[in-house]
Write a protein that holds these residues in place. Sequence first.
Motif: not given
Length: 187
Positions: A86-110
């Motif tokens: 799961v990677t970060d995306d600078k193009r969106i300003f508001e991230v919804p409250k969500v529970k995510v399960c993944a193999l890896r998260f980038t630092e920004g996304a986490r």
Amino acid sequence: MGIDINHKHDRKVHRTEPVSQNVYIRLLVKLYRFLARRTNGKFNQVILKRLFMSRQNRPAISLARIARQMKNKSRAGKTVVVVGTVTDDKRIFEVPKVKVCALRFTEGARTRIMKAGGSCITFEQLAVEAPLGQNTVVLQGRRTARETNSHFGAPGLPNSHAKPFVREKSRNHEMARGRRKTCGYKK
């Protein structure tokens, strides 16, 4: 008389284990192989099949895509499951409250998921919380998003949008006969 086909060299081309020697992935395969065998349901079988996949077939997914997919009212409060990064995306300003399960998260996304009040969990935690995949949404990134995909096909043919391998896009490169009315013909 028909031709006697030699079936000695036939091989079944589907993975039964990951090619990767990554210990973490191999442990997850053991866990989900057990769950797929002992539970009735497609969820664990799908996760297991995706754990076998190559990295090209486990593309990363951005927070923007996750946010867009979770806008649906029927998906509210469900856990997002991604067999990949799961990677970060600078193009969106508001991230919804969500529970995510993944193999890896980038630092920004986490950081952004946590800041929004959501949570990042691993597949082991998911196996404990939802062994049958209850209240989960399985998402994937775009496999065709790779730059290589834009070159697939025959560039130069009519109605083909394949990208040619040229140094630059200018009048001097692959833009003469067949590409301009003034030079011979234009197709």
